[in-house]
Design a protein around this motif. Sequence first.
Motif, short mmCIF file in Angstrom:
data_model
loop_
_atom_site.label_atom_id
_atom_site.label_comp_id
_atom_site.label_asym_id
_atom_site.label_seq_id
_atom_site.Cartn_x
_atom_site.Cartn_y
_atom_site.Cartn_z
N GLY A 179 -18.31 17.83 13.36
CA GLY A 179 -17.31 17.24 14.25
C GLY A 179 -17.63 17.48 15.71
O GLY A 179 -17.41 16.62 16.56
N LEU A 180 -18.17 18.66 16.02
CA LEU A 180 -18.54 18.98 17.39
C LEU A 180 -19.64 18.04 17.89
O LEU A 180 -19.55 17.48 18.99
N VAL A 181 -20.65 17.82 17.07
CA VAL A 181 -21.75 16.93 17.45
C VAL A 181 -21.26 15.49 17.55
O VAL A 181 -21.53 14.79 18.53
N VAL A 182 -20.54 15.02 16.54
CA VAL A 182 -20.06 13.64 16.54
C VAL A 182 -19.11 13.40 17.71
O VAL A 182 -19.21 12.39 18.40
N ALA A 183 -18.20 14.34 17.97
CA ALA A 183 -17.27 14.17 19.09
C ALA A 183 -18.02 14.11 20.42
O ALA A 183 -17.71 13.27 21.28
N HIS A 184 -19.02 14.96 20.58
CA HIS A 184 -19.78 14.91 21.84
C HIS A 184 -20.55 13.59 21.95
O HIS A 184 -20.64 13.02 23.04
N GLN A 229 -27.16 27.64 21.51
CA GLN A 229 -26.58 26.86 20.41
C GLN A 229 -25.87 25.62 20.93
O GLN A 229 -26.00 24.54 20.37
N LEU A 230 -25.12 25.76 22.04
CA LEU A 230 -24.45 24.60 22.64
C LEU A 230 -25.48 23.60 23.16
O LEU A 230 -25.27 22.39 23.04
N ALA A 231 -26.58 24.08 23.72
CA ALA A 231 -27.64 23.17 24.17
C ALA A 231 -28.18 22.36 23.00
O ALA A 231 -28.46 21.15 23.14
N GLY A 232 -28.33 22.99 21.84
CA GLY A 232 -28.78 22.27 20.65
C GLY A 232 -27.79 21.21 20.20
O GLY A 232 -28.18 20.11 19.79
N VAL A 233 -26.50 21.52 20.27
CA VAL A 233 -25.46 20.55 19.92
C VAL A 233 -25.55 19.35 20.87
O VAL A 233 -25.48 18.19 20.43
N ASN A 269 -11.26 23.96 13.91
CA ASN A 269 -11.73 25.10 14.68
C ASN A 269 -11.30 24.86 16.14
O ASN A 269 -11.89 24.05 16.85
N GLU A 270 -10.25 25.56 16.56
CA GLU A 270 -9.68 25.34 17.89
C GLU A 270 -10.66 25.67 19.02
O GLU A 270 -10.59 25.07 20.09
N LEU A 271 -11.59 26.60 18.78
CA LEU A 271 -12.59 26.90 19.79
C LEU A 271 -13.46 25.68 20.06
O LEU A 271 -13.77 25.37 21.21
N PHE A 272 -13.84 24.95 19.01
CA PHE A 272 -14.65 23.75 19.19
C PHE A 272 -13.86 22.68 19.95
O PHE A 272 -14.41 21.96 20.77
N VAL A 273 -12.57 22.58 19.67
CA VAL A 273 -11.72 21.64 20.41
C VAL A 273 -11.71 22.03 21.89
O VAL A 273 -11.83 21.17 22.78
N GLU A 274 -11.60 23.33 22.17
CA GLU A 274 -11.63 23.80 23.56
C GLU A 274 -12.96 23.48 24.22
O GLU A 274 -13.00 23.08 25.40
N TYR A 275 -14.07 23.67 23.49
CA TYR A 275 -15.38 23.32 24.04
C TYR A 275 -15.40 21.84 24.43
O TYR A 275 -15.89 21.47 25.49
N LEU A 276 -14.90 20.99 23.54
CA LEU A 276 -14.91 19.55 23.80
C LEU A 276 -14.02 19.18 24.98
O LEU A 276 -14.40 18.35 25.81
N GLY A 306 -18.40 7.16 25.96
CA GLY A 306 -17.29 6.74 26.80
C GLY A 306 -15.90 7.11 26.34
O GLY A 306 -14.92 6.84 27.04
N HIS A 307 -15.77 7.74 25.18
CA HIS A 307 -14.45 8.19 24.72
C HIS A 307 -14.06 9.47 25.45
O HIS A 307 -14.93 10.26 25.81
N SER A 308 -12.78 9.69 25.62
CA SER A 308 -12.33 11.00 26.10
C SER A 308 -12.46 11.98 24.95
O SER A 308 -12.56 11.56 23.77
N ALA A 309 -12.44 13.26 25.24
CA ALA A 309 -12.53 14.27 24.18
C ALA A 309 -11.37 14.12 23.20
O ALA A 309 -11.56 14.15 21.98
N ASP A 310 -10.15 13.91 23.72
CA ASP A 310 -8.99 13.78 22.84
C ASP A 310 -9.08 12.52 21.98
O ASP A 310 -8.72 12.55 20.80
N GLU A 311 -9.58 11.42 22.54
CA GLU A 311 -9.77 10.20 21.74
C GLU A 311 -10.79 10.44 20.63
O GLU A 311 -10.58 10.02 19.49
N ALA A 312 -11.88 11.11 20.97
CA ALA A 312 -12.93 11.39 19.99
C ALA A 312 -12.38 12.25 18.85
O ALA A 312 -12.64 11.98 17.67
N ILE A 313 -11.61 13.27 19.19
CA ILE A 313 -11.03 14.15 18.17
C ILE A 313 -10.08 13.37 17.27
O ILE A 313 -10.14 13.49 16.04
N ARG A 314 -9.22 12.55 17.86
CA ARG A 314 -8.28 11.74 17.06
C ARG A 314 -9.03 10.78 16.14
O ARG A 314 -8.67 10.63 14.97
#
Length: 168
Positions: free
Chosen positions: A114-119, A81-85, A146-153, A125-133
């Motif tokens: 959000g997981l796909v867009v953030a990745h 599933q993560l490979a698909g994302v 979903n905190e798990l998705f934040v942890e993945y990122l 070139g954005h950091s994960a935290d910048e992308a989330i913000r």
Amino acid sequence: MRTRGKQADVPAPEHAWNEVVPGLWMGGHEFRRQSGQVGFAVVRNEFDVVQTLLRLPGHGPDEGVEHHVWPIPDGPLDGTQLAGVIRLARAACDALDAGRKVLVRCYHGYNRSGLVVAHALVRQGHSADEAIRLIRSRRSPWALHNELFVEYLQAGLPTARLLEELAE
């Protein structure tokens, strides 16, 4: 496969979809209309590419619109599933580089999209935290709750994928 948990305390978004960066949109299948009632977001031909992480019949897109479907749960993801994302994020970036307009959607347009867009933003070139913000400021404060998705990122999706595959 269960793809969405019941979360009565999570409000429907105010818009069907929102532009996160030029050409890259994030949305869902349901949103709150100005009247306060919940409405369904149906994609026709507003976008060149639609990526769907939760498919509901009758929600489009129109024939001829490039459509990628990868149903995943709003919960723990396995390596496949993560490979698909990761593939969807790469395809979104490729479409943006070609000047195409991309919508990534799930149910409310908060977590899976959000997981796909953030990745995709991390790939740009954005950091994960910048992308989330950025996603939370453009889509909703509820995006990526979903905190798990934040942890993945924050770990990086390739790393999260490897760890999930080792655990399998």
